[in-house]
Design an enzyme around this catalytic site. Structure first.
Site, PDB file in Angstrom:
ATOM      1  N   HIS A  85       0.811  -1.510  -0.278  1.00 60.34           N
ATOM      2  CA  HIS A  85      -0.002   0.006   0.633  1.00 60.34           C
ATOM      3  C   HIS A  85       0.832   0.980   0.285  1.00 60.34           C
ATOM      4  CE1 HIS A  85       0.309   0.046   4.137  1.00 60.34           C
ATOM      5  NE2 HIS A  85       0.242   1.244   4.553  1.00 60.34           N
ATOM      6  N   ASP A 220       0.727  -7.628   2.161  1.00 58.85           N
ATOM      7  CA  ASP A 220       1.528  -6.334   2.237  1.00 58.85           C
ATOM      8  C   ASP A 220       2.628  -5.746   1.847  1.00 58.85           C
ATOM      9  OD1 ASP A 220       0.743  -3.456   2.169  1.00 58.85           O
ATOM     10  OD2 ASP A 220      -0.377  -3.198   2.936  1.00 58.85           O
ATOM     11  N   SER A 649       3.873   2.235   8.367  1.00 58.96           N
ATOM     12  CA  SER A 649       3.973   1.280   7.817  1.00 58.96           C
ATOM     13  C   SER A 649       5.213   1.272   6.758  1.00 58.96           C
ATOM     14  CB  SER A 649       2.611   1.529   6.483  1.00 58.96           C
ATOM     15  OG  SER A 649       1.390   0.975   6.739  1.00 58.96           O
TER      16      SER A 649
END
Ligand code: ARG
Ligand code: ASP
Length: 714
Positions: A85, A220, A649
């Site tokens: 992402h 991810d 992230s």
């Protein structure tokens, strides 16, 4: 009257909570680590091995990725790992109908096949120095404005004092609400190429339904590579650049994990507010969060209907929908978590405890209570206004054009500002469905008219409370509007030639001023500026000044507590243990998921829960190679008690020896209030297991050349 039973309970509960990690969480500046506690919790390396400005250390493998996320180097050739992402925009840019890397995944066969991404940067932190004394020198007895002036000048002087290499810069940032200052020496590399990404059915598996949710099964991750010039220094993209040779890279562990294993996460958390007074938390929980949630809910519902019915809309709005949904869902979790963890009650008790030790804190708290109470209605209006303008795209456009008119009339439009406006607008129009958004805008205006207190509502706006009437009205305005493009294009809804729009700027401004949507928006904007904007900001400045004092008082008074500064997009270390949780009565979450769980969620053909054929085959044949764990299956995601937030992230999760064991990408819903009130019972970060990452690279993508670069710890 404070509740004595609660205080007694808190006293009993705190040691129990501390038994598995930090009671208040913690995102520590890497030069100020709690080495002793980390070692007691199981760490086998030293703080110097994590951060050392003069010798290679783990920090040399951790970068800020493109200003937002984090990434880490996992090979001597500058191979970079971050989240799918985080690299989504780049993967999307290289995708076309023929080469749909979002759907199919992308794997370079060798370095020649890696794809450049002009504009993408990674930042290394070469050094961190506390510079509080120099920055605050001479400000002691000055009023706020004079002090700020002097601080700005001091910062410039301190910066000059750094001996920098030509490719370095220094940035100075406040911490603890301006009670301390830190300088960061930064090296920015500018040639970052895409190496590999799994298909979205792996990298975004579960999509918005599973977002912020545990148990999770998302792969991810995406891979890039940093390139440098022949001297290994930063350079703009060039074919002649070579893979960067890092000072340090992370070994990748595929050892089995156990619950309670020590772990730490190293990265760039964006923003937290852990030291606010109870009243501020109450306002977020009861007023601004619910307001923002309600606006996004309306937008999401209308977009979702059309996205489900129409494929083109689904693709056009996929990324926007995900971004609206992301914080919508987070705020819902945050409100629930604040309630459940009794954040306000705990903060109130904490304030009473502080006051009992230091009576000077009482006027600070009283002052904050008064200011937040006074600011409340204005802050609520700001929340409705900003969310409405953000999510009603037609109003976002109107806002951009209003700013443009003002600059144009002030003679401030040079070719550079015009070019950047044009590029912003053409990007906007590319994914804008004016007909669909007319509906969203109409509904959001109705919500605004309904929810806004009379003193903040533009004159006559009560008439917009009726949603059905609004839809007809806005649709009509939209059809005849320059900003939607529909008037100029006679019904078509997208400006493809943005240059044409600005060909005759005089005429454009004239037309904009006559535009019905522009007129409607200007009523909204002008009323907001007149009634709210100045007031809310002035009160915020007063709050900030008092919050700085409150922060200092907390630190002086609560001597037993070790404080860390709120996140501010600078490099931090958080540590904890691999751990499940008990989020609700009789519900226990294990710390790890497996591929079997992907198969349980599998919905053939679904855009969120489809599984690629090859992964199904690998699973059915139990073709797990060296990546299965003691259960015989490959672990996919796991949770730990690390205190993370947005910006973390892509951060590496490391084990006691500093080996990479996971890739951070999310938190569990029940704990998302950790941005305001970390609670070790519910707050968990979610990581992709390195075993799953290597399994996908090896068995799914057959990209063994990448594995050969890495140092794999078995
Ligand atoms: N919730 C995660 C973070 O805040 C992941 C967001 C991306 N995924 C998504 N489905 N929108 O950013
Ligand atoms: N998903 C977040 C990010 O993109 C991380 C988090 O908020 O926990 O940085």
């Amino acid at each position: 009257m404070i509740n004595r039973r609660k205080i007694w309970l808190a006293a009993v509960l705190i040691p129990a909570a501390m038994a598995f990690g930090q009671q208040y969480g913690g995102m520590w500046i890497p030069t100020e680590l709690n080495e002793k506690e980390m070692k007691e919790m199981g760490m086998k390396i030293s703080a110097k091995q994590i951060f050392d400005p003069s010798k290679p250390s783990i920090k040399d493998a951790v970068v800020q990725f493109n200003g937002g996320c984090t990434a880490e180097i996992i090979s001597p050739q500058g191979l970079l790992l971050t989240n799918h992402h985080c690299g989504y925009g780049q993967i999307q840019k290289h995708s076309s109908v023929q080469n749909d890397y979002l759907s199919e995944g992308f794997w370079a066969q060798n370095t020649k096949g890696e794809l450049p991404n002009p504009g993408v940067t990674v930042d290394f932190i070469a050094d961190i120095k506390e510079v509080t004394k120099d920055v605050l020198a001479g400000t002691q007895n000055q009023d706020d404005a004079a002090a700020q002036n002097l601080i700005d000048r001091n910062i410039e002087t301190v910066k000059q004092g750094f001996k920098l290499e030509p490719w370095q810069k220094v940035v100075i940032k406040p911490a603890y609400y301006g009670n301390k200052y830190y300088a960061y020496v930064i090296e920015t590399y500018k040639d970052v190429r895409l190496v590999g990404a799994p298909p979205s059915s792996i990298g975004k598996f579960g999509s918005d339904t599973d977002n912020w949710v545990w148990p999770r099964h998302t792969g991810d991750f995406a891979m890039f590579r940093i390139y440098a010039d022949k001297n290994n220094k930063p350079a703009e993209y060039s074919e002649d650049n070579v893979p960067y040779k890092p000072k340090y890279f992370l070994p990748v562990s595929i050892k089995d994990k156990q619950e309670d294993d020590f772990t730490f996460v190293f990265g760039f958390p964006g923003r937290t507010t852990e030291y606010l007074p109870a009243i501020a938390v109450e306002k977020v929980m009861n007023e601004t969060d619910p307001a923002m949630i309600s606006v996004r809910e309306v937008a999401l519902k209308t977009l979702d209907e059309k996205m489900r019915a129409d494929n083109e809309t689904r693709i056009k709005y996929a990324s926007k929908f995900a971004s609206i949904a992301n914080y919508w869902k987070k705020w819902i979790g945050e409100v629930e978590g604040l309630k459940k963890s009794d954040a306000v009650g705990k903060k109130q008790q904490y304030e009473q405890m502080l006051i009992s030790k230091n009576s000077q804190i009482k006027p600070t708290i009283d002052g904050l209570n008064r200011l937040y109470t006074e600011q409340g209605p204005y802050a609520l209006n700001r929340a409705y206004y900003t969310e409405t303008v953000r999510n009603a795209e037609t109003l976002t456009l109107a806002n951009l054009f209003t700013n443009y008119i003002q600059s144009y009339e002030a003679g401030k439009i040079d070719s550079k500002t015009l070019e950047s406006l044009k590029s912003r607008l053409s990007g906007f129009y590319m994914n804008y469905d004016a007909v669909l958004d007319a509906k969203v805008t109409a509904q959001l205006i109705a919500l605004y008219a309904d929810k806004t207190a009379p003193q903040f509502l533009p004159k006559g706006w009560e008439q917009y409370q009726d949603e059905a009437k609004n839809i007809a009205l806005i649709e009509n305005m939209s059809k005849n509007s320059v900003i939607t493009g529909r008037a100029a294009l006679k019904g078509a809804t997208v400006y493809s030639d943005i240059d044409k729009v600005f060909e005759d700027q005089n005429a454009l401004v004239k037309n904009l001023k006559k535009d019905p949507l522009m007129k409607l928006f200007s009523e909204l904007r002008e009323t907001y500026i007149r009634t709210t904007d100045g007031k809310v900001n002035a009160l915020q400045s007063e709050i900030d000044a008092l919050q700085k004092k409150y922060m200092a008082q907390q630190m002086e008074t609560d001597k037993d507590r070790k404080f860390f500064p709120d996140a501010n997009s600078t490099l931090r270390v958080t540590y904890g243990k691999v751990k499940g949780s008990n989020p609700r009565d009789a519900v226990y979450y294990g710390y790890q998921t497996h591929v079997a769980g992907i198969m349980e969620k599998y919905v053939p053909g679904d855009y969120e829960f489809d599984v690629p054929r090859k992964l199904i085959d690998l699973y059915n044949n139990k073709d797990f190679g060296i990546y299965k764990d003691k259960t015989g299956d490959v672990p996919v995601n796991f949770t730990a008690t690390n205190h993370t937030t947005g910006g973390n992230s892509g951060s590496p999760a490391l084990d006691a020896h500093g080996n990479l064991i996971g890739l951070n990408f999310d938190r569990q819903w029940e704990g998302t209030m950790s941005d305001i009130n970390f609670d070790p019972r519910f707050s968990r970060n979610i990581m992709v297991d390195t075993k799953y990452i290597l399994f996908i690279i090896d068995k799914y993508a057959d990209a063994k050349w990448l594995l050969n670069e890495m140092k794999i710890v078995k």
